[in-house]
Design an enzyme around this catalytic site. Structure first.
Site, PDB file in Angstrom:
ATOM      1  N   ASP A   1       0.856  -1.179   0.000  1.00 28.91           N
ATOM      2  CA  ASP A   1       0.000   0.000   0.000  1.00 28.91           C
ATOM      3  C   ASP A   1       0.897   1.235   0.000  1.00 28.91           C
ATOM      4  OD1 ASP A   1      -2.059  -1.782   0.335  1.00 28.91           O
ATOM      5  OD2 ASP A   1      -2.814  -0.921   2.196  1.00 28.91           O
TER       6      ASP A   1
ATOM      7  N   HIS B   1       4.844  -7.424  -0.252  1.00 29.01           N
ATOM      8  CA  HIS B   1       4.532  -8.688  -0.920  1.00 29.01           C
ATOM      9  C   HIS B   1       5.226  -8.777  -2.279  1.00 29.01           C
ATOM     10  CE1 HIS B   1       1.105  -9.924   1.816  1.00 29.01           C
ATOM     11  NE2 HIS B   1       1.360  -8.680   2.201  1.00 29.01           N
TER      12      HIS B   1
ATOM     13  N   SER C   1       8.354   3.419   5.213  1.00 24.09           N
ATOM     14  CA  SER C   1       9.500   3.633   4.340  1.00 24.09           C
ATOM     15  C   SER C   1       9.096   3.547   2.883  1.00 24.09           C
ATOM     16  CB  SER C   1      10.611   2.644   4.654  1.00 24.09           C
ATOM     17  OG  SER C   1      11.811   3.097   4.101  1.00 24.09           O
TER      18      SER C   1
END
Length: 280
Positions: free
Chosen positions: A88, A145, A246
């Site tokens: 995200d 992911h 980050s």
């Protein structure tokens, strides 16, 4: 002088690592009233949607870090077609890799060789390929992911500073992603080599991977780690996580046709389709 530039400049003298480790200690605190207060305040300030979390009760998490790296419900992030967003966040920049250079922000480019810790041979693999940078804001889901299925060939820890990686800093600190501490993960995929770089930032206390656990912080030297047994991860599988926010920089030897609807600073979700590989 703009506020954004001032914010970037005052970061130079700050002891990045000391500050980040202190915040990391606080984030691992197990004193119930303190960690609950921190979690509730964070949810309120950043408007975190706990309805997506596998565990929606903020007080159920043992530490702030457990909350911050919370798992989502299985149905919260369906996988799209083609190349997936690994996290995200905001798709800050993306496009072709031109003469070893990637765009950080308007007026600032950085070197693929520098990003990979000085490995010119590895950087050469991505000449003419594609890249994408995704900034994870504090409110975002902070697990990373796999954008494609791949087999891990090498992991490289590159020491560095811990500047913030928000928009204000990326616009005013040159070579930012190649200056910060980072974890470089090399994969083989059906579309050729892929590298996923987990970039540390101010108050990011640690970076974890699913194959090696917590990796940072390490020493002040580049460390290359190879694995005796192949580590294969499927498309969409978790590969790591940030303990506080980050940026992820990913690059591909193949050329990507990015979705026409995407633009710099587009909001993306983990599992969202970013595009497809040309000639695939």
């Amino acid at each position: 002088m703009s506020l954004a530039k001032f914010f970037a400049l005052i970061q130079y003298p700050i002891p990045h690592h000391l500050l980040s480790r202190l915040v990391g200690c606080l984030a691992e605190c197990r004193v119930a009233w303190l960690k609950n207060a921190l979690i509730r305040a964070f949810i309120k300030v950043f408007k975190v949607d706990m309805g997506e979390a596998a565990e929606p009760d903020p007080t159920a998490y043992a530490t702030f870090n457990d909350f911050f790296t919370r798992e989502l419900k299985p149905e919260a992030r369906p996988l799209g077609e083609g190349l997936l967003s690994p996290a995200d966040g905001n798709l800050s920049q993306f496009g072709p890799i031109e003469a070893d250079r990637l765009l950080q922000a308007k007026g600032h480019r950085f070197s693929m060789i520098d990003l990979l810790g000085g490995d010119a041979d590895a950087a050469q693999r991505y000449t003419g390929g594609s890249y994408a940078n995704i900034y994870l804001s504090p409110k975002d889901y902070h697990r990373v992911h796999m954008p494609l299925a791949g087999t891990l060939t090498e992991m490289v820890y590159v020491p560095g500073r811990l500047f913030s990686v928000n928009a204000a800093t990326t616009e005013h600190v040159p070579n930012l992603f190649a200056r910060n501490e980072r974890l470089v993960c090399h994969f083989d995929t059906e579309y050729g080599p892929m590298v996923v770089v987990l970039v540390g930032a101010m108050i990011v206390a640690a970076i974890e991977t699913v194959w090696a656990g917590q990796v940072t912080p390490l020493s002040g030297q580049v460390q290359r780690i190879r694995f005796d047994e192949p580590i294969h991860l499927e498309r969409g599988a978790e590969m790591g996580r940030f303990k506080l926010g980050s940026t992820v920089v990913m690059a591909f030897a193949g050329q990507v046709d990015f979705d026409d609807a995407l633009a710099p600073k587009s909001k993306v979700a983990m599992g969202q389709s970013l595009g497809v590989f040309k000639n695939s």
